[in-house]
Design a protein around this motif. Structure first.
Motif, PDB file in Angstrom:
ATOM      1  N   CYS A 370       7.398 122.847  69.020  1.00 27.83           N
ATOM      2  CA  CYS A 370       6.788 124.058  68.478  1.00 27.83           C
ATOM      3  C   CYS A 370       5.279 123.849  68.319  1.00 27.83           C
ATOM      4  O   CYS A 370       4.833 122.943  67.634  1.00 27.83           O
ATOM      5  N   CYS A 387       8.286 127.692  64.600  1.00 27.09           N
ATOM      6  CA  CYS A 387       7.722 128.994  64.233  1.00 27.09           C
ATOM      7  C   CYS A 387       8.430 130.179  64.862  1.00 27.09           C
ATOM      8  O   CYS A 387       8.379 131.290  64.350  1.00 27.09           O
ATOM      9  N   CYS A 390       6.041 130.834  69.608  1.00 26.45           N
ATOM     10  CA  CYS A 390       5.198 130.139  70.580  1.00 26.45           C
ATOM     11  C   CYS A 390       6.041 129.939  71.836  1.00 26.45           C
ATOM     12  O   CYS A 390       7.257 130.166  71.812  1.00 26.45           O
ATOM     13  N   CYS A 393       8.975 127.494  71.337  1.00 29.19           N
ATOM     14  CA  CYS A 393      10.058 128.035  70.509  1.00 29.19           C
ATOM     15  C   CYS A 393      10.853 129.074  71.290  1.00 29.19           C
ATOM     16  O   CYS A 393      12.063 129.160  71.182  1.00 29.19           O
TER      17      CYS A 393
END
Ligand code: ADP
Ligand code: MG
Ligand code: ZN
Length: 601
Positions: A370, A387, A390, A393
């Motif tokens: 991440c 998160c 991004c 992710c």
């Protein structure tokens, strides 16, 4: 002095329904005359922390700000909200300054913005002696630290204020201060038992994406073309890059300009103004561009090259999405840039540290984790949470069109059919004259060094993928000699597209079809023509006022109008960002536009 008064002002003057959590705490502390250090990310809403106390308290609040552009931006925004705010700096004539000083001494000015030089001058000190100073705010307080990149010697002298303005609270604010700089600010300003307010530096509205520097121009153009009228900054390593890219974008119909330190200041300013006022959509700039840009509707930042370090990178991407609306940061990295930057560091005494920071940047770019987690940990906000916003992710980072790379590799394999040990292919692609390469005379082939724009490690990953995807055969029994396959013929002779993942680990999962083209995170606003109409209206009215559009209403405010469709005064004032003054001056025009759109006229 109560917080209720502050809340009233927030609603009536600024048009915001509530404080953000830290804002309220800071304001409560200031109203009790406490010194504070406020650490909030860019776009966190630091200005409100001193602007509201300025309006609650009697007398004038003096704001020290490092740049004329920043002062101008904030003062214009305050004036549009009907607040008595002014600045004093060299952009004004003596007569204009005298007029403002008179009004300040007469108690008419509530917020006075000044440069640190002005604040330190004796003449200004005597002027302030004739006023009731309610609060001194030091904005961009990290400029005090000689370690930071925005160091301003005049900030260091501000230490005298605490003694000379006894009983006046001092508030220092910044978005970029590591623990060392934080201590430095407190010590140098001689703050009196300051309360330190620290928000997370996280900017969850910025989607973070990284791609290898391969076919950058095309990728950048298509990124921009997918984003309609959205403004963005394209950061480049060199002055020449900025000019080339701007020309390339223009030739493809994108309104863009370039900005770097080598330009005539007048022209540079004009470009900056064109960008701020939405007359050009894209600015191709070196890192000389940025500080002093409070434009809140920058929707994306692209790094054409690897930045020097994570601080700089984070600050640069932080210039997008200040209004809290979705924004996108896209970084291209390549080993060539890395080498250029290493070269820059070579001359420095601080080479070891600079290189370490550069390496950290490169690790970030190459990482599979991440991105935000890495950034926040870099800044000492230890966090284990992914998160969700991004590329890593989302798990869709790196399928890219690797056809040309594959063709280069396959052509080398073809030329050295039956002779080439697998581990040497990356060396050949990058043009590495290792003893093994020289011994095999592999440097004699036409494709030697044909892929020098990609790092050797990435070549290793690419070769691994070409092998797993069946484009290259490894003759393990013959000492891992490489050979072509039926699939490679298609790539070499029929231009079949090869989609590649850049990280080894993902190859195993590469069976799925290429992910759907990601939609711009902000496209929902474009689904409705109303946003475009309101944006156009905002522009027309801003031009008439001589202010940048985002100061009149932010993108967040327009978006809320699109969602809520206010058609009368009460409804319009419910929109975040529409205070009394803005309602009076602009509200009806926006109501009319919304009604017209809905066909009610
Ligand atoms: P900073 O100085 O921390 O980078 P600003 O003070 O420029 O941030 O504020 C960023 C944006 O957030 C501005 O558009 C501002 O109007 C908006 N904002 C600040 N406080 C609030 C609030 N309480 N509610 C809604 N919007 C806010
Ligand atoms: Mg600010
Ligand atoms: Zn993430």
């Amino acid at each position: 002095m109560s917080i209720n008064k502050a809340k009233e002002i927030l609603k009536d003057v600024f048009g915001y329904p509530h404080f953000r959590p830290t804002q309220q705490k800071v304001i409560e502390a200031v109203l009790q005359k406490k010194d504070c250090l406020v650490l909030m990310p860019t776009g966190g809403g630091k200005s409100i922390c001193f602007q509201i106390p300025a309006l609650v308290l009697p007398g004038v609040t003096v704001v020290v700000s490092p740049l004329i552009a920043l002062m101008k931006d904030q003062v214009e925004a305050l004036k549009l909200n009907g607040v008595e705010a002014e600045f004093l700096n060299s952009s004004l004539t003596d007569t204009q300054q005298a007029e403002i000083i008179k009004r300040t001494v007469d108690g008419e000015v509530k917020l006075l913005y000044v440069s640190p030089e002005k604040m330190n001058s004796e003449s200004f000190y005597y002027i302030l002696q004739q006023c009731t100073v309610s609060l001194i705010a030091i904005d961009e307080a990290h400029c005090i630290s000689s370690w930071g990149h925005d160091f301003r010697p005049d900030y260091k002298k501000l230490g005298y204020l605490k003694k000379q303005f006894m009983g006046v609270p001092i508030m220092a604010l910044t978005a970029t201060a590591d623990p060392l700089t934080q201590d430095d600010i407190v010590v140098q300003l001689k703050l009196d038992k300051p309360i330190i307010f620290k928000d997370s530096f996280s900017r969850p509205n910025i989607f973070i994406e990284v791609q290898p520097a391969y076919k950058r121009k095309e990728a950048i153009l298509s990124f921009i073309q997918q984003r309609g009228e959205e403004s963005g900054i394209l950061y480049c390593l060199s002055k020449k890059n900025t000019e080339d890219l701007s020309r390339f974008l223009r030739s493809n119909g994108v309104a863009s300009g370039y900005y770097h330190a080598g330009m005539d200041p007048l022209i540079r300013n004009r470009v900056q103004n064109d960008f701020i006022n939405d007359r050009i959509k894209v600015i191709c700039a070196t890192i000389a561009f940025g500080m002093g840009i409070d434009k809140s509707n920058v929707r994306w930042v692209i790094h054409h090259n690897l930045p020097k370090n994570i601080e700089g990178y984070y600050q640069e991407i932080g210039r997008s999405g200040r209004d809290g609306m979705p924004a996108h940061a896209l970084l291209f990295y390549g080993v060539q840039d890395y080498n250029v930057l290493l070269g820059f560091n070579d001359q420095s005494e601080r080479k070891v540290i600079l290189n370490a920071r550069l390496d950290r940047m490169m690790h970030f770019a190459q990482s599979n984790h991440c991105r935000r987690k890495l950034l926040l940990n870099y800044f000492g906000e230890w966090t284990q949470n992914d998160c969700g916003a991004c590329d890593n992710c989302k798990g869709q980072p790196a399928l890219f069109d690797g056809t040309v790379l594959a063709q280069k590799a396959l052509s080398a394999v073809a030329r050295l059919q039956g002779k080439l040990p697998g581990e040497l292919l990356p060396q050949i692609m990058t043009g590495n004259k290792t003893p093994e390469v020289m011994a095999g005379k592999f440097n004699a082939i036409k494709t030697f060094g044909a892929g020098a724009d990609v790092s050797i490690d990435d070549w290793q990953r690419i070769v691994n993928q070409l092998v797993s995807l069946g484009y290259i055969k490894v003759e393990y029994q013959l000492g891992s000699i490489l050979a072509l396959t039926p699939l490679s013929q298609k790539v070499l002779f029929d231009s079949e597209r090869v989609m590649l993942h850049r990280l080894d680990e993902k190859i195993k999962r590469a069976k799925k079809p290429a992910p759907k083209k990601r939609l711009a995170s902000t496209t929902f606003r474009q689904e409705t023509g109303l946003f475009e109409r309101l944006r156009q209206l905002r522009r027309t009215m801003a031009v008439a006022q001589g202010v940048p559009p985002y100061i009149l209403f932010s993108d967040a405010t327009l978006t809320e109008m699109v969602q809520q469709r206010p058609t009368n005064e009460r409804e319009m004032k419910e929109i975040s960002g529409v205070g009394n003054t803005k309602w009076e001056r602009y509200g009806q025009a926006f109501v009319n536009e919304i009604k017209a759109f809905e066909g009610r006229f």
